[in-house]
Design a protein around this motif. Structure first.
Motif, PDB file in Angstrom:
ATOM      1  N   ASP A   7    -118.951  30.861 -31.842  1.00  0.00           N
ATOM      2  CA  ASP A   7    -120.222  30.284 -32.047  1.00  0.00           C
ATOM      3  C   ASP A   7    -121.297  30.945 -32.705  1.00  0.00           C
ATOM      4  OD1 ASP A   7    -122.361  28.509 -31.637  1.00  0.00           O
ATOM      5  OD2 ASP A   7    -122.186  28.239 -29.469  1.00  0.00           O
ATOM      6  N   VAL A   8    -121.397  30.348 -33.965  1.00  0.00           N
ATOM      7  CA  VAL A   8    -122.564  30.939 -34.643  1.00  0.00           C
ATOM      8  C   VAL A   8    -123.900  30.108 -34.764  1.00  0.00           C
ATOM      9  CG1 VAL A   8    -120.794  32.187 -36.155  1.00  0.00           C
ATOM     10  CG2 VAL A   8    -121.436  29.896 -36.811  1.00  0.00           C
ATOM     11  N   SER A   9    -124.125  29.410 -33.713  1.00  0.00           N
ATOM     12  CA  SER A   9    -125.529  28.573 -33.667  1.00  0.00           C
ATOM     13  C   SER A   9    -126.220  29.602 -32.810  1.00  0.00           C
ATOM     14  CB  SER A   9    -125.070  27.337 -32.936  1.00  0.00           C
ATOM     15  OG  SER A   9    -123.770  26.588 -33.295  1.00  0.00           O
ATOM     16  N   VAL A  10    -127.590  29.226 -33.122  1.00  0.00           N
ATOM     17  CA  VAL A  10    -128.629  30.196 -32.225  1.00  0.00           C
ATOM     18  C   VAL A  10    -129.006  28.913 -31.116  1.00  0.00           C
ATOM     19  CG1 VAL A  10    -129.686  31.513 -34.174  1.00  0.00           C
ATOM     20  CG2 VAL A  10    -130.501  29.102 -33.652  1.00  0.00           C
ATOM     21  N   PRO A  11    -129.078  29.491 -29.844  1.00  0.00           N
ATOM     22  CA  PRO A  11    -129.536  28.699 -28.730  1.00  0.00           C
ATOM     23  C   PRO A  11    -130.961  27.949 -29.062  1.00  0.00           C
ATOM     24  CG  PRO A  11    -129.030  30.852 -28.059  1.00  0.00           C
ATOM     25  CD  PRO A  11    -129.148  31.001 -29.478  1.00  0.00           C
ATOM     26  N   LEU A  12    -131.173  26.883 -28.623  1.00  0.00           N
ATOM     27  CA  LEU A  12    -132.212  26.164 -28.523  1.00  0.00           C
ATOM     28  C   LEU A  12    -132.983  26.550 -27.203  1.00  0.00           C
ATOM     29  CD1 LEU A  12    -131.251  22.670 -30.099  1.00  0.00           C
ATOM     30  CD2 LEU A  12    -132.554  24.451 -31.247  1.00  0.00           C
ATOM     31  N   ARG A  13    -134.177  26.912 -27.425  1.00  0.00           N
ATOM     32  CA  ARG A  13    -134.892  27.134 -26.073  1.00  0.00           C
ATOM     33  C   ARG A  13    -136.500  26.988 -26.404  1.00  0.00           C
ATOM     34  NH1 ARG A  13    -133.766  32.026 -28.407  1.00  0.00           N
ATOM     35  NH2 ARG A  13    -135.325  33.348 -29.268  1.00  0.00           N
ATOM     36  N   ASP A  14    -137.114  26.814 -25.229  1.00  0.00           N
ATOM     37  CA  ASP A  14    -138.447  26.205 -25.409  1.00  0.00           C
ATOM     38  C   ASP A  14    -139.525  27.365 -25.991  1.00  0.00           C
ATOM     39  OD1 ASP A  14    -140.600  24.602 -24.293  1.00  0.00           O
ATOM     40  OD2 ASP A  14    -141.294  26.378 -23.360  1.00  0.00           O
ATOM     41  N   GLY A  15    -140.244  26.985 -26.876  1.00  0.00           N
ATOM     42  CA  GLY A  15    -141.216  27.908 -27.555  1.00  0.00           C
ATOM     43  C   GLY A  15    -140.411  28.743 -28.553  1.00  0.00           C
ATOM     44  N   MET A  16    -139.046  28.448 -28.939  1.00  0.00           N
ATOM     45  CA  MET A  16    -138.364  29.607 -29.972  1.00  0.00           C
ATOM     46  C   MET A  16    -139.153  29.524 -31.313  1.00  0.00           C
ATOM     47  SD  MET A  16    -135.299  27.178 -30.755  1.00  0.00           S
ATOM     48  CE  MET A  16    -134.350  28.478 -31.854  1.00  0.00           C
ATOM     49  N   VAL A  17    -138.519  30.396 -32.192  1.00  0.00           N
ATOM     50  CA  VAL A  17    -139.314  30.691 -33.552  1.00  0.00           C
ATOM     51  C   VAL A  17    -138.848  29.401 -34.435  1.00  0.00           C
ATOM     52  CG1 VAL A  17    -137.078  31.653 -34.261  1.00  0.00           C
ATOM     53  CG2 VAL A  17    -139.181  31.949 -35.566  1.00  0.00           C
ATOM     54  N   HIS A  18    -139.942  28.962 -35.076  1.00  0.00           N
ATOM     55  CA  HIS A  18    -139.857  27.882 -36.167  1.00  0.00           C
ATOM     56  C   HIS A  18    -140.342  27.995 -37.250  1.00  0.00           C
ATOM     57  CE1 HIS A  18    -143.382  27.220 -33.960  1.00  0.00           C
ATOM     58  NE2 HIS A  18    -144.145  26.630 -34.840  1.00  0.00           N
ATOM     59  N   TRP A  19    -140.100  27.147 -38.347  1.00  0.00           N
ATOM     60  CA  TRP A  19    -141.124  27.373 -39.461  1.00  0.00           C
ATOM     61  C   TRP A  19    -142.265  27.005 -39.374  1.00  0.00           C
ATOM     62  CZ3 TRP A  19    -138.838  29.209 -44.091  1.00  0.00           C
ATOM     63  CH2 TRP A  19    -139.568  28.876 -45.048  1.00  0.00           C
ATOM     64  N   PRO A  20    -143.275  27.808 -39.883  1.00  0.00           N
ATOM     65  CA  PRO A  20    -144.677  27.920 -39.627  1.00  0.00           C
ATOM     66  C   PRO A  20    -145.091  26.532 -40.177  1.00  0.00           C
ATOM     67  CG  PRO A  20    -144.140  29.756 -40.615  1.00  0.00           C
ATOM     68  CD  PRO A  20    -142.760  29.169 -40.654  1.00  0.00           C
TER      69      PRO A  20
END
Length: 209
Positions: A7-20
């Motif tokens: 699995d080369v996906s990143v986990p989705l989690r509350d407050g995760m890094v996102h594009w500004p």
């Protein structure tokens, strides 16, 4: 020896890094069995370009096709992972050293996989694809390009132009991969974005074998 899927996906989690400037990722349990509810229920609110996701041409092309129209051959089949030692941007000269072929699916592994994903803060200095490299990918007629951070284009450099060049030519784009545990070479790829009707992008799960 049996080959296993990675699995080369990143986990989705509350407050995760996102594009500004994009909507923040909020994941909240709104119904809890431990509180007496009959079931657990989770509410999700985020940009379609959060975490591991795909760009449809509509993302930067006004009349481009949308996510649900994506051909499956773009994201299922043989791909090549190229590990590149770039400090800033991937250039056309970097790509000319590779053996790119028409209709090829290519994923670029850079220092992003070990550095950029190691922090919850947005990395403005991630390795991206420069305009000339984007044009070279178009000229080589590759079908799909994947990168190991949140954008093919850089932050405040080539971001719009790189997207316009690649998406305008019909290249399908996978962003937000984590290739830290993947070596250079050929793999089987499965990448299935959520079927969001009319969308300019969608989260996806990506596995390699």
């Amino acid at each position: 020896m049996k080959r296993t899927w990675k699995d080369v996906s990143v986990p989705l989690r509350d407050g995760m890094v996102h594009w500004p400037g994009d909507p923040e990722c909020h994941i909240k349990r709104v119904s809890r069995m431990e509180d007496g509810a009959v079931c657990n229920l989770t509410h999700i609110s985020m940009s379609a370009h959060t975490g591991t996701h795909m760009d449809a041409p509509r993302h930067f092309i006004a009349d481009g096709i949308t996510m649900e129209q994506m051909p499956f051959e773009a994201v299922i089949g043989r791909c090549r992972v190229f590990e590149l030692d770039c400090e800033d941007q991937i250039t056309a000269d970097d790509l000319k050293k590779l053996r790119l072929a028409p209709r090829q699916r290519v994923l670029f592994k850079t220092r992003n996989s070990t550095r950029s994903w190691a922090t919850n803060e947005f990395d403005k200095d991630f390795v991206s694809i420069r305009q000339d490299a984007a044009q070279y990918l178009v000229e080589q007629e590759v079908m799909t390009v994947g990168v190991d951070y949140l954008s093919i284009g850089g932050f405040n450099k080539d971001g719009v132009e790189t997207h316009q060049i690649m998406l305008g030519a019909g290249i399908w784009v996978i962003e937000g991969l984590n290739l830290a545990e993947i070596s250079d070479g050929y793999y089987e790829l499965i990448c299935l974005p959520i079927k969001l009707e009319g969308a300019d992008g969608a989260p996806c799960r990506v596995v390699l074998r």
